[in-house]
Design a protein around this motif. Structure first.
Motif, PDB file in Angstrom:
ATOM      1  N   PRO A  20       0.838  -1.213   0.000  1.00 17.06           N
ATOM      2  CA  PRO A  20       0.000   0.000   0.000  1.00 17.06           C
ATOM      3  C   PRO A  20       0.868   1.256   0.000  1.00 17.06           C
ATOM      4  N   THR A  22       2.781   4.618   0.905  1.00 11.33           N
ATOM      5  CA  THR A  22       3.326   5.196   2.129  1.00 11.33           C
ATOM      6  C   THR A  22       2.815   6.623   2.283  1.00 11.33           C
ATOM      7  N   THR A  39      -0.683   2.837   7.843  1.00 13.78           N
ATOM      8  CA  THR A  39      -0.139   2.285   9.073  1.00 13.78           C
ATOM      9  C   THR A  39       1.053   3.159   9.449  1.00 13.78           C
ATOM     10  N   TRP A  41       3.281   5.362  13.018  1.00 10.92           N
ATOM     11  CA  TRP A  41       3.386   5.599  14.456  1.00 10.92           C
ATOM     12  C   TRP A  41       3.354   7.100  14.706  1.00 10.92           C
ATOM     13  N   ASP A  58       5.757   7.037   8.970  1.00  8.98           N
ATOM     14  CA  ASP A  58       6.022   5.646   8.597  1.00  8.98           C
ATOM     15  C   ASP A  58       7.426   5.542   8.007  1.00  8.98           C
ATOM     16  N   GLY A  83       4.691   7.689  20.073  1.00  3.81           N
ATOM     17  CA  GLY A  83       5.212   6.337  19.931  1.00  3.81           C
ATOM     18  C   GLY A  83       4.157   5.288  19.632  1.00  3.81           C
ATOM     19  N   THR A  84       2.890   5.597  19.872  1.00  5.60           N
ATOM     20  CA  THR A  84       1.816   4.633  19.602  1.00  5.60           C
ATOM     21  C   THR A  84       1.735   4.326  18.104  1.00  5.60           C
ATOM     22  N   SER A  85       1.499   3.064  17.765  1.00  5.00           N
ATOM     23  CA  SER A  85       1.294   2.717  16.351  1.00  5.00           C
ATOM     24  C   SER A  85      -0.185   2.638  16.044  1.00  5.00           C
ATOM     25  N   HIS A  87      -3.441   2.287  12.922  1.00  6.07           N
ATOM     26  CA  HIS A  87      -3.924   2.077  11.564  1.00  6.07           C
ATOM     27  C   HIS A  87      -5.070   3.062  11.393  1.00  6.07           C
ATOM     28  N   GLN A 110      -7.385   2.747  14.626  1.00  5.99           N
ATOM     29  CA  GLN A 110      -7.234   1.518  15.401  1.00  5.99           C
ATOM     30  C   GLN A 110      -5.831   1.550  16.002  1.00  5.99           C
ATOM     31  N   ILE A 112      -2.713  -0.159  17.052  1.00  6.58           N
ATOM     32  CA  ILE A 112      -2.114  -1.474  16.771  1.00  6.58           C
ATOM     33  C   ILE A 112      -0.823  -1.691  17.545  1.00  6.58           C
ATOM     34  N   GLY A 113      -0.421  -0.701  18.322  1.00  6.52           N
ATOM     35  CA  GLY A 113       0.769  -0.874  19.155  1.00  6.52           C
ATOM     36  C   GLY A 113       0.792   0.228  20.200  1.00  6.52           C
ATOM     37  N   ALA A 114       0.518  -0.139  21.455  1.00  2.98           N
ATOM     38  CA  ALA A 114       0.475   0.863  22.515  1.00  2.98           C
ATOM     39  C   ALA A 114       1.889   1.275  22.911  1.00  2.98           C
TER      40      ALA A 114
END
Lengths: 496, 496
Positions: A20, A22, A39, A41, A58, A83-85, A87, A110, A112-114
């Protein structure tokens, strides 16, 4: 005959599978109003009462993408911190704020990484280089290290292009070698597989004899040059130097090239042409306007890693870099003898004595390129005693009794020696004489193969090596090579 | 203020300095009748009474250039033998002989590197691979090794292009690491700088603690992936394997890539997309018609290194390769469980028992791709116990009690495993559980940083590694990886 495979699944594959877009691609090509999903951070987030502004990254560009979160996403926005990731899906809209022309209106997000903001080591406040070296695994999330990593990739691309244009073959020479770099103690050695002193060496060593990590790929490249004629490599090199300076790493990458040249009576002409090739390479790669004008260059040059340099001085340095790689006039060449004369005339209080036959020290190199020339300078024709056995000597010069070599060092401001190279000695007897004079054994296992290259059609050739981290440092205005490679190693220090 | 420099010499530098044309360039662009001069070495020479025919090489092409020496050059021609280096001037003329359309009419020749025909190890007669391994320093002068070296360069170029098109950053991760690859004894270790047992470890080790040569760049690449999102590297890797096979080297190059992916509920979809990416890469690079139709491919596939394979079989293998990378139909995917079922149904007398939970052995992989599928095949979803800690488990499947991983191996005919990759476990608790189940210490220095990547915005990502020598072997039809790298190293053996 192929067996019928009822259980094989075939997935559709376009001939050119695409990931997809960037952030960089979205900003370049997605029309306003079009839905996108990304996607990324969070570089930073600013939460206001009914709206939040985040900057998403990204890694595809320095600036990232501003994302606007509205009130309906408040619950999830509460969980977002630096720092959170995420989507995200949303629409590209014209930006009303300053600093960017387009931004993302987020419709859905969403997590996807706390990322715990209390523990996250990459804080918004300025972190100095030393602090970040303790977080090597995370520091590519800072603007400066990310920009450096992308700059490395871009420089490699440019170099590959330059060498391809000149009909070179990109080759891989080994890291593990049987040569100990003339026993100077600079080469790392592999641990034997057995410490049992009663065993013969061939049983104690994995390769039957001691193995070292290469300090330079040159000698091996010369073997390929004798067949393929134009070869280069960009490969890791290793030096077990105990000294810790801002210019040295224990593991670093070197660009090295060797190529055959037509014979000319005057070796000075070979050296001059070799310098021209190197100048063409550096100017071709660094003088590329897409590189010079890139966001990454701005990030790196605006970065105040070294607070002892004023903003005005950094601007001057950057201007000088751009001038050096884009101006018409070629870079000056001066002989070592001329350099010594200039240094003597400078009337300075040198820490290290200036005398013909002595090595040029950092203070001398600095003065030559930063003060005398004000830009890159090739210093050529060093005394034979300062240079290794494989260099080709110049013809004796009238009025000068000392032997000099067909070689150069390229000095650039604030870095010092960026590259060095020479005409190689292709005549077997002279090579052997040079080795003997340095106490080396030309017939020993370590160098017999190198001499054999001369025995079987060995012909005039030249070559050079360029420290890749030093190039990155010069181009990006980064003062310490530890910030010119993602995961630096030096004496006493290796994280990850 | 710049100092006036009366003694500085300025050489003219065009912005794009060019080396003289190579044989390949001359054959492509020099018009008939135009004078040229070339530096090259003699692949072969045939001397007749009044004329001599030489084939010259400068490594720029497989075929080289036919040069015709007339009677007036007889004296110098007498000194020319295979391996001699020459500087020739002459004119390009239409060739009357078969085999080439143009040749060089030599007007003058200078011998720039003699070669004793009695001692020259590269003889015209066929030399087998084993003989040539004793002459690693010279063997790039054989057609097959030179073609392999150029093929490597071309594959690298293609891969760099593919990754650039997909917005990846080319990065350098370290060779020296603090990880011992889970202590399996496969990692080479650096020798300590002191053997004195009374010293603390930090004084015995150059880096204060033991250092190893990396067996894979994956874990370090994941750190960069967490910031830059799409990263790859082509770097040397090292394995101290005592076993000596035609598929293993102690030092080899690996292509490794890691990238972030959007979250999807079904990990099978991630694995499938990962396979598609890898297929797109291999087909994009190898399916390039300029590569498939190159002289070098002809040289490599005509080369009879392995006499146990008939000419007809080699032709079949080459056709199958071309078909695999150019046909419309995508490569099949099959799960490990399906592979096991097929192997059981095959009703063969396997040396290693086929049982769910056992590793696929070389004989099984060979049968799957060479006989069952007749081309490349992705085998996915291996049992958890066969795979490393960092892979992400699949969701439980109805009717199957065993845990499988979101992973693939790409098997290709006559090579076996060409690439392997997986979805990575991004959830900290599950990663730690996997490590604990393998007896690894998640909080120890060796892996704490790897776990920390999950703590701070660790998000779904995938990656793979591809053995570069195996790719070369598959594409070039080279049976032994020792002939897929210029200077091979394996247990007990390291020349140069």
């Amino acid at each position: 005959m192929r067996v019928f495979l009822p259980r094989l699944r075939h997935y559709s594959t376009s001939t050119r599978f695409r990931l997809p877009p960037t952030i960089h691609e979205v900003l370049q090509t997605t029309p306003v109003g079009q839905p996108v999903s990304l996607t990324a951070w969070v570089k930073s987030i600013r939460k206001q009462k009914r709206i939040a502004f985040g900057v998403l990254s990204d890694g595809s560009s320095a600036a990232g993408l501003q994302a606007v979160f509205h009130d309906d996403l408040r619950e999830r926005v509460n969980e977002i911190s630096n720092g959170t990731s995420l989507h995200v899906t949303g629409k590209i809209v014209e930006s009303l704020g300053a600093g960017q022309s387009r931004e993302l209106h987020v419709d859905d997000v969403q997590i996807i990484g706390a990322c715990d903001p209390e523990l996250y080591p990459i804080q918004k406040k300025a972190m100095n280089a030393e602090y970040l070296r303790d977080y090597t695994h995370l520091r590519a999330r800072t603007d400066a290290i990310a920009a450096m990593a992308r700059l490395r990739g871009r420089l490699m691309q440019g170099m590959n292009q330059y060498f391809a244009d000149q009909s070179f073959t990109y080759t891989h020479t080994p890291v593990l070698t049987s040569g100990d770099a003339e026993g100077g103690g600079e080469a790392f050695r592999l641990a034997p597989i057995s410490q049992d002193p009663t065993l013969p060496e061939r049983d104690r060593e994995f390769f039957s004899h001691p193995a070292y990590l290469t300090v330079s790929h040159q000698l091996h490249l010369e073997a390929l040059c004798s067949a393929l004629n134009r070869v280069y490599t960009l490969s890791p090199c290793f030096r077990a130097e105990r000294g810790v300076t801002r210019r040295h790493l224990a593991e670093f990458w070197m660009l090295e090239a060797e190529w055959g040249v037509p014979p000319v009576p005057d070796p000075h002409k070979q050296t001059a042409a070799l310098c021209d090739f190197v100048e063409g390479l550096v100017r071709g790669v660094v003088g590329d306007s897409a590189l010079l004008g890139s966001e990454d260059m701005d990030v790196l040059w605006r970065h105040r890693e070294n607070d002892s340099v004023s903003v005005a001085d950094r601007e001057k340095r950057r201007d000088a870099l751009v001038d050096a790689v884009t101006r018409e006039a070629p870079w000056p060449h001066m002989t070592y003898s001329d350099a010594i004369r200039q240094l003597l005339q400078a009337n300075r209080d040198w820490e290290f004595p200036v005398r013909w036959g002595n090595a040029l020290q950092s203070e001398h190199e600095k003065w030559l390129c930063e003060e005398l020339v004000g830009g890159p300078v090739f210093v050529t024709d060093y005394p034979a005693n300062l240079k290794p056995f494989y260099m080709r000597a110049n013809l004796p010069v009238e009025g000068e009794s000392e032997l000099t070599m067909g070689c150069f060092d390229l000095l650039v401001p604030h870095v010092g020696e960026l590259a060095g190279g020479s005409v190689r000695e292709e005549r077997l007897e002279l090579l052997k004489a040079a080795m003997a004079s340095k106490g080396m054994d030309a017939d020993g296992e370590q160098y017999a193969w190198y001499c054999a290259l001369r025995e079987f059609g060995g012909a005039p050739h030249v070559g050079f090596g360029m420290g890749f981290e030093r190039l990155v440092g010069w181009v990006g205005g980064v003062d310490n090579v530890r910030e010119c490679i993602p995961m630096p190693r030096w004496a006493g220090r290796m994280l990850m």
